[in-house]
Design a protein around this motif. Structure first.
Motif, PDB file in Angstrom:
ATOM      1  N   ILE A 302       0.865  -1.185   0.000  1.00 51.61           N
ATOM      2  CA  ILE A 302       0.000   0.000   0.000  1.00 51.61           C
ATOM      3  C   ILE A 302       0.895   1.226   0.000  1.00 51.61           C
ATOM      4  CG2 ILE A 302      -1.789   1.240   1.255  1.00 51.61           C
ATOM      5  CD1 ILE A 302      -2.499  -1.527   2.531  1.00 51.61           C
ATOM      6  N   ARG A 303       0.661   2.138  -0.904  1.00 58.67           N
ATOM      7  CA  ARG A 303       1.617   3.217  -1.137  1.00 58.67           C
ATOM      8  C   ARG A 303       1.609   4.279  -0.046  1.00 58.67           C
ATOM      9  NH1 ARG A 303       0.512   3.084  -7.320  1.00 58.67           N
ATOM     10  NH2 ARG A 303       2.320   1.919  -8.051  1.00 58.67           N
ATOM     11  N   SER A 304       0.437   4.643   0.457  1.00 60.16           N
ATOM     12  CA  SER A 304       0.377   5.792   1.371  1.00 60.16           C
ATOM     13  C   SER A 304      -0.479   5.466   2.584  1.00 60.16           C
ATOM     14  CB  SER A 304      -0.178   7.031   0.650  1.00 60.16           C
ATOM     15  OG  SER A 304      -0.120   8.162   1.490  1.00 60.16           O
ATOM     16  N   THR A 305       0.180   5.240   3.717  1.00 60.81           N
ATOM     17  CA  THR A 305      -0.540   5.066   4.991  1.00 60.81           C
ATOM     18  C   THR A 305      -0.003   6.122   5.967  1.00 60.81           C
ATOM     19  OG1 THR A 305       0.983   3.247   5.512  1.00 60.81           O
ATOM     20  CG2 THR A 305      -1.166   2.668   4.663  1.00 60.81           C
ATOM     21  N   GLY A 306       1.162   5.876   6.571  1.00 66.41           N
ATOM     22  CA  GLY A 306       1.739   6.907   7.421  1.00 66.41           C
ATOM     23  C   GLY A 306       2.014   8.197   6.670  1.00 66.41           C
ATOM     24  N   ARG A 307       2.351   8.077   5.391  1.00 69.63           N
ATOM     25  CA  ARG A 307       2.618   9.286   4.588  1.00 69.63           C
ATOM     26  C   ARG A 307       1.370  10.150   4.477  1.00 69.63           C
ATOM     27  NH1 ARG A 307       3.902  13.440   3.458  1.00 69.63           N
ATOM     28  NH2 ARG A 307       5.057  14.232   1.650  1.00 69.63           N
ATOM     29  N   THR A 308       0.206   9.557   4.530  1.00 71.34           N
ATOM     30  CA  THR A 308      -1.034  10.329   4.493  1.00 71.34           C
ATOM     31  C   THR A 308      -1.139  11.233   5.714  1.00 71.34           C
ATOM     32  OG1 THR A 308      -2.107   8.497   3.330  1.00 71.34           O
ATOM     33  CG2 THR A 308      -3.539  10.162   4.301  1.00 71.34           C
ATOM     34  N   LEU A 309      -0.768  10.707   6.867  1.00 69.41           N
ATOM     35  CA  LEU A 309      -0.847  11.505   8.086  1.00 69.41           C
ATOM     36  C   LEU A 309       0.199  12.612   8.119  1.00 69.41           C
ATOM     37  CD1 LEU A 309      -2.483   8.855   8.818  1.00 69.41           C
ATOM     38  CD2 LEU A 309      -2.022   9.466  11.182  1.00 69.41           C
ATOM     39  N   THR A 310       1.411  12.327   7.601  1.00 68.81           N
ATOM     40  CA  THR A 310       2.420  13.389   7.572  1.00 68.81           C
ATOM     41  C   THR A 310       2.054  14.466   6.557  1.00 68.81           C
ATOM     42  OG1 THR A 310       3.793  12.132   6.006  1.00 68.81           O
ATOM     43  CG2 THR A 310       4.259  11.855   8.351  1.00 68.81           C
ATOM     44  N   TRP A 311       1.407  14.053   5.442  1.00 68.18           N
ATOM     45  CA  TRP A 311       0.930  15.046   4.477  1.00 68.18           C
ATOM     46  C   TRP A 311      -0.086  15.964   5.138  1.00 68.18           C
ATOM     47  CZ3 TRP A 311      -4.308  15.130   3.003  1.00 68.18           C
ATOM     48  CH2 TRP A 311      -4.644  16.111   2.059  1.00 68.18           C
ATOM     49  N   LEU A 312      -1.035  15.376   5.866  1.00 67.38           N
ATOM     50  CA  LEU A 312      -2.061  16.192   6.521  1.00 67.38           C
ATOM     51  C   LEU A 312      -1.436  17.060   7.609  1.00 67.38           C
ATOM     52  CD1 LEU A 312      -5.053  16.891   6.747  1.00 67.38           C
ATOM     53  CD2 LEU A 312      -5.313  14.990   8.367  1.00 67.38           C
ATOM     54  N   ALA A 313      -0.463  16.524   8.318  1.00 71.31           N
ATOM     55  CA  ALA A 313       0.209  17.317   9.340  1.00 71.31           C
ATOM     56  C   ALA A 313       0.877  18.540   8.727  1.00 71.31           C
ATOM     57  CB  ALA A 313       1.241  16.451  10.064  1.00 71.31           C
ATOM     58  N   ASP A 314       1.562  18.351   7.601  1.00 69.74           N
ATOM     59  CA  ASP A 314       2.193  19.479   6.916  1.00 69.74           C
ATOM     60  C   ASP A 314       1.150  20.497   6.464  1.00 69.74           C
ATOM     61  OD1 ASP A 314       4.649  18.275   7.277  1.00 69.74           O
ATOM     62  OD2 ASP A 314       4.745  17.443   5.247  1.00 69.74           O
ATOM     63  N   LEU A 315       0.040  19.989   5.959  1.00 68.69           N
ATOM     64  CA  LEU A 315      -1.027  20.872   5.468  1.00 68.69           C
ATOM     65  C   LEU A 315      -1.608  21.721   6.601  1.00 68.69           C
ATOM     66  CD1 LEU A 315      -2.741  21.482   2.888  1.00 68.69           C
ATOM     67  CD2 LEU A 315      -4.386  19.815   3.755  1.00 68.69           C
ATOM     68  N   LEU A 316      -1.772  21.108   7.775  1.00 68.94           N
ATOM     69  CA  LEU A 316      -2.387  21.793   8.915  1.00 68.94           C
ATOM     70  C   LEU A 316      -1.367  22.565   9.747  1.00 68.94           C
ATOM     71  CD1 LEU A 316      -4.862  19.015  10.127  1.00 68.94           C
ATOM     72  CD2 LEU A 316      -5.375  21.012   8.706  1.00 68.94           C
ATOM     73  N   GLY A 317      -0.073  22.361   9.469  1.00 70.41           N
ATOM     74  CA  GLY A 317       0.948  23.047  10.240  1.00 70.41           C
ATOM     75  C   GLY A 317       1.119  22.506  11.642  1.00 70.41           C
ATOM     76  N   ILE A 318       0.900  21.209  11.829  1.00 69.46           N
ATOM     77  CA  ILE A 318       1.060  20.566  13.129  1.00 69.46           C
ATOM     78  C   ILE A 318       1.932  19.323  12.942  1.00 69.46           C
ATOM     79  CG2 ILE A 318      -1.138  21.439  14.022  1.00 69.46           C
ATOM     80  CD1 ILE A 318      -2.421  18.765  13.387  1.00 69.46           C
ATOM     81  N   SER A 319       2.205  18.610  14.013  1.00 72.90           N
ATOM     82  CA  SER A 319       3.023  17.407  13.924  1.00 72.90           C
ATOM     83  C   SER A 319       2.164  16.196  13.599  1.00 72.90           C
ATOM     84  CB  SER A 319       3.758  17.156  15.238  1.00 72.90           C
ATOM     85  OG  SER A 319       2.839  16.752  16.250  1.00 72.90           O
ATOM     86  N   ALA A 320       2.810  15.142  13.101  1.00 71.19           N
ATOM     87  CA  ALA A 320       2.084  13.902  12.824  1.00 71.19           C
ATOM     88  C   ALA A 320       1.503  13.313  14.104  1.00 71.19           C
ATOM     89  CB  ALA A 320       3.014  12.901  12.146  1.00 71.19           C
ATOM     90  N   ASP A 321       2.210  13.445  15.226  1.00 69.35           N
ATOM     91  CA  ASP A 321       1.679  12.958  16.503  1.00 69.35           C
ATOM     92  C   ASP A 321       0.405  13.698  16.876  1.00 69.35           C
ATOM     93  OD1 ASP A 321       3.629  11.052  16.873  1.00 69.35           O
ATOM     94  OD2 ASP A 321       4.905  12.334  18.127  1.00 69.35           O
ATOM     95  N   GLN A 322       0.348  14.980  16.571  1.00 68.17           N
ATOM     96  CA  GLN A 322      -0.875  15.738  16.849  1.00 68.17           C
ATOM     97  C   GLN A 322      -2.032  15.271  15.969  1.00 68.17           C
ATOM     98  OE1 GLN A 322       1.232  19.619  16.450  1.00 68.17           O
ATOM     99  NE2 GLN A 322       0.139  20.214  18.311  1.00 68.17           N
ATOM    100  N   VAL A 323      -1.743  14.925  14.725  1.00 66.22           N
ATOM    101  CA  VAL A 323      -2.794  14.372  13.863  1.00 66.22           C
ATOM    102  C   VAL A 323      -3.329  13.068  14.451  1.00 66.22           C
ATOM    103  CG1 VAL A 323      -3.274  13.366  11.585  1.00 66.22           C
ATOM    104  CG2 VAL A 323      -1.917  15.448  11.762  1.00 66.22           C
ATOM    105  N   VAL A 324      -2.423  12.210  14.909  1.00 70.81           N
ATOM    106  CA  VAL A 324      -2.845  10.940  15.518  1.00 70.81           C
ATOM    107  C   VAL A 324      -3.706  11.203  16.741  1.00 70.81           C
ATOM    108  CG1 VAL A 324      -2.004   8.897  16.740  1.00 70.81           C
ATOM    109  CG2 VAL A 324      -0.916   9.605  14.600  1.00 70.81           C
ATOM    110  N   ASP A 325      -3.310  12.167  17.564  1.00 64.68           N
ATOM    111  CA  ASP A 325      -4.087  12.488  18.763  1.00 64.68           C
ATOM    112  C   ASP A 325      -5.462  13.045  18.408  1.00 64.68           C
ATOM    113  OD1 ASP A 325      -2.000  11.647  20.339  1.00 64.68           O
ATOM    114  OD2 ASP A 325      -1.204  13.669  20.688  1.00 64.68           O
ATOM    115  N   LEU A 326      -5.521  13.914  17.410  1.00 70.43           N
ATOM    116  CA  LEU A 326      -6.809  14.451  16.968  1.00 70.43           C
ATOM    117  C   LEU A 326      -7.718  13.324  16.487  1.00 70.43           C
ATOM    118  CD1 LEU A 326      -5.716  17.619  14.936  1.00 70.43           C
ATOM    119  CD2 LEU A 326      -7.041  17.606  17.055  1.00 70.43           C
ATOM    120  N   ALA A 327      -7.157  12.395  15.732  1.00 75.14           N
ATOM    121  CA  ALA A 327      -7.953  11.289  15.195  1.00 75.14           C
ATOM    122  C   ALA A 327      -8.498  10.390  16.290  1.00 75.14           C
ATOM    123  CB  ALA A 327      -7.107  10.476  14.221  1.00 75.14           C
ATOM    124  N   ALA A 328      -7.724  10.219  17.356  1.00 71.59           N
ATOM    125  CA  ALA A 328      -8.131   9.306  18.431  1.00 71.59           C
ATOM    126  C   ALA A 328      -9.382   9.780  19.136  1.00 71.59           C
ATOM    127  CB  ALA A 328      -6.993   9.143  19.430  1.00 71.59           C
ATOM    128  N   GLY A 329      -9.571  11.087  19.200  1.00 71.34           N
ATOM    129  CA  GLY A 329     -10.712  11.609  19.949  1.00 71.34           C
ATOM    130  C   GLY A 329     -11.838  12.116  19.082  1.00 71.34           C
TER     131      GLY A 329
END
Length: 493
Positions: A302-329
């Motif tokens: 599968i080409r894009s899994t973690g890369r999807t989250l880092t792309w979104l993190a870059d887009l939102l100006g936050i860290s990938a860990d913050q994206v994971v935390d946002l998704a969890a809740g």
């Protein structure tokens, strides 16, 4: 002096080194970063000399924590489909390393498909014609640096995956491990050797390739890897995903390994190649060979899994860990993200598909986007699991497994137990495991007990109705991504 195994894991973003004792415990570790460049859309390159230097730096830092004389053997795991072209006489690369994500072979792949080679390539190699695999990259490198194939045809230029490049540089042996070779699209799975007709199709001279050997070698001994004394043998070499499967004791039936990394590898062992024939969503590959014949595997990439989250993190100006935390809740609601960046890999193998974000409105926030990105990972994995019969357990590794929300999501969506490893260096660990077997430090039974004792279990808790509804929404949006890509491709042809 207690014997130690040195494990080296050469990845896309870094090289890691571990020292493992006779009880299987990590007693020292170190890493060295590695850069990557994208000189044009679709291209992914690295400096092969920098890569070799990162191996030296990681090993030196690791061995500062122990006596180098205690190292009895080396296990090596590597990124797989990436390709290096180097001069046989000088040992110097003549071009940048072409990374596994590189798409420069896409036009040639389309041409070969139009010429009717797709089924032949798939039937002999177990792999679909796709620019991810090494052969098209090798052909492109030679087209630029040796178009007449004169120097490569005489063996003056050498081509290889990362394992071949490192082994040549560190031991002087020009060989390729069979599991890595099976990812090139030049290896015939039935013979375990380079296939002359495939070499001709892809324009790669046999003289430019190393001899194919088992995962246990022989690989020779290191001669220039300070502060190791010369003569320490390389006892095991595995592709990184193969090494992770080995670390999970994944030779047992019904175990499917999912690596949640930049992309994802979904892999399980098989008695023989063949189910992944033309049109199959999964590939056939060789997981490893310990000298008793190959152990085959089914794999989906599968080409894009973690890369999807880092792309979104870059887009939102936050860290990938913050994206994971946002998704969890959060709940994604009706929002769906299909991350077809550069097309889709398994099970669709559709290079024309385009990214799609659907179901959002003016009330959609970053939390819903983050959750949709996380759900896209689980959906892509679930799509390939149906092609792997006899599934009893997912064994999960990779950086994204830190997301408990993802592990629960995967168990519920796929209706299967998920075992998250507590060990986060699976590729290095698998290489150490195989090397340690060769030294007699442990048995396969020891490795099975170790793997089972080092996991956290997530059990499915979704209703059948919930699973069906979630899958239906995902597949509806995925179809849109593929249709839009097909239309765009048709409009520009």
């Amino acid at each position: 002096m207690e014997p130690l195994v040195l494990a080296i894991d050469q990845g896309t973003g870094s090289t890691k080194a571990l020292l493992v004792d006779a009880a299987g415990q990590v007693v020292a570790r170190a890493s060295a970063p590695l850069s990557q460049s994208h000189p044009a859309p679709g291209l992914a390159e690295q400096d092969a000399e920098e890569l070799l230097g990162s191996v030296r730096d990681a090993v030196a830092a690791c061995l500062r924590q122990a006596d180098p004389r205690a190292v009895r053997g080396i296990g090596l795991s590597t990124q797989r489909e990436s390709v290096v072209l180097w001069d046989a006489a000088t040992g110097r690369p003549v071009a940048p390393l072409v990374g596994w994500q590189d798409q420069r072979g896409a036009d040639r792949a389309a041409q070969l498909l139009d010429e009717g080679y797709g089924d032949l390539v798939r039937s002999r190699t177990g792999l679909p014609l796709d620019p991810m695999f090494s052969a098209l990259k090798m052909g492109a490198l030679l087209d630029r640096h040796d178009p007449a194939r004169e120097r490569s045809g005489r063996g003056e230029l050498r081509l290889g995956t990362v394992d071949a490049w490192l082994l040549d540089a560190l031991t002087g042996e020009f060989v390729t491990e069979v599991g890595n070779a099976s990812r090139t699209q030049l290896l015939n799975l039935a013979t375990g050797d380079w296939d002359d007709e495939l070499l001709e199709i892809f324009g790669v001279p046999r003289a430019a390739l190393g001899r194919v050997v088992a995962s246990t070698g022989p690989f020779g001994t290191v001669r220039d890897l300070d502060p190791l004394p010369a003569g320490v043998p390389v006892l095991a070499v595995l592709g990184d995903s193969h090494a992770a499967l080995f670390a999970h004791a994944g030779w047992r039936p019904g175990v499917v390994k999912v690596t949640y990394g930049t992309g994802s590898s979904v892999m399980t062992v098989a008695e023989s190649p063949g189910l992944g024939g033309p049109g199959s969503p999964v590939c056939d590959t060789i997981a490893w060979s310990t000298g008793q014949g190959p152990t085959f595997a089914r794999e989906a990439n599968i080409r894009s899994t973690g890369r999807t989250l880092t792309w979104l993190a870059d887009l939102l100006g936050i860290s990938a860990d913050q994206v994971v935390d946002l998704a969890a809740g959060s709940d994604a609601g009706d929002v769906t993200l299909v991350p077809a960046f550069g097309g889709l890999g398994a099970p669709w193998w559709d290079p024309r598909a385009v990214p799609v974000l659907a179901g959002f409105d003016l009330g959609t926030g970053r939390e819903q986007l983050a959750r949709a990105a996380l759900e896209s990972v689980a959906h892509q994995v679930d799509d390939v699991l149906t092609a792997m019969p006899g599934l009893r357990r997912i064994v999960a590794d990779g950086g994204l497994t830190r997301s408990t929300a993802l592990m629960r999501l995967q168990a519920g969506l796929s209706d299967v137990e998920v075992a998250r490893t507590r060990h986060h260096e699976l590729s290095a660990g698998g290489a150490a495991d195989l090397a340690g077997l060769g030294l007699g430090l442990w048995t396969t039974g020891d490795l099975e007990r170790r793997a089972d004792g080092d996991v956290e279990i997530f059990t499915p808790d979704w209703s059948a109705e919930h699973r069906r509804a979630a899958a239906a929404r995902w597949h509806q949006r995925l179809t849109v991504a593929r249709d839009l890509g097909a239309r765009a491709n048709g409009s520009t042809s």
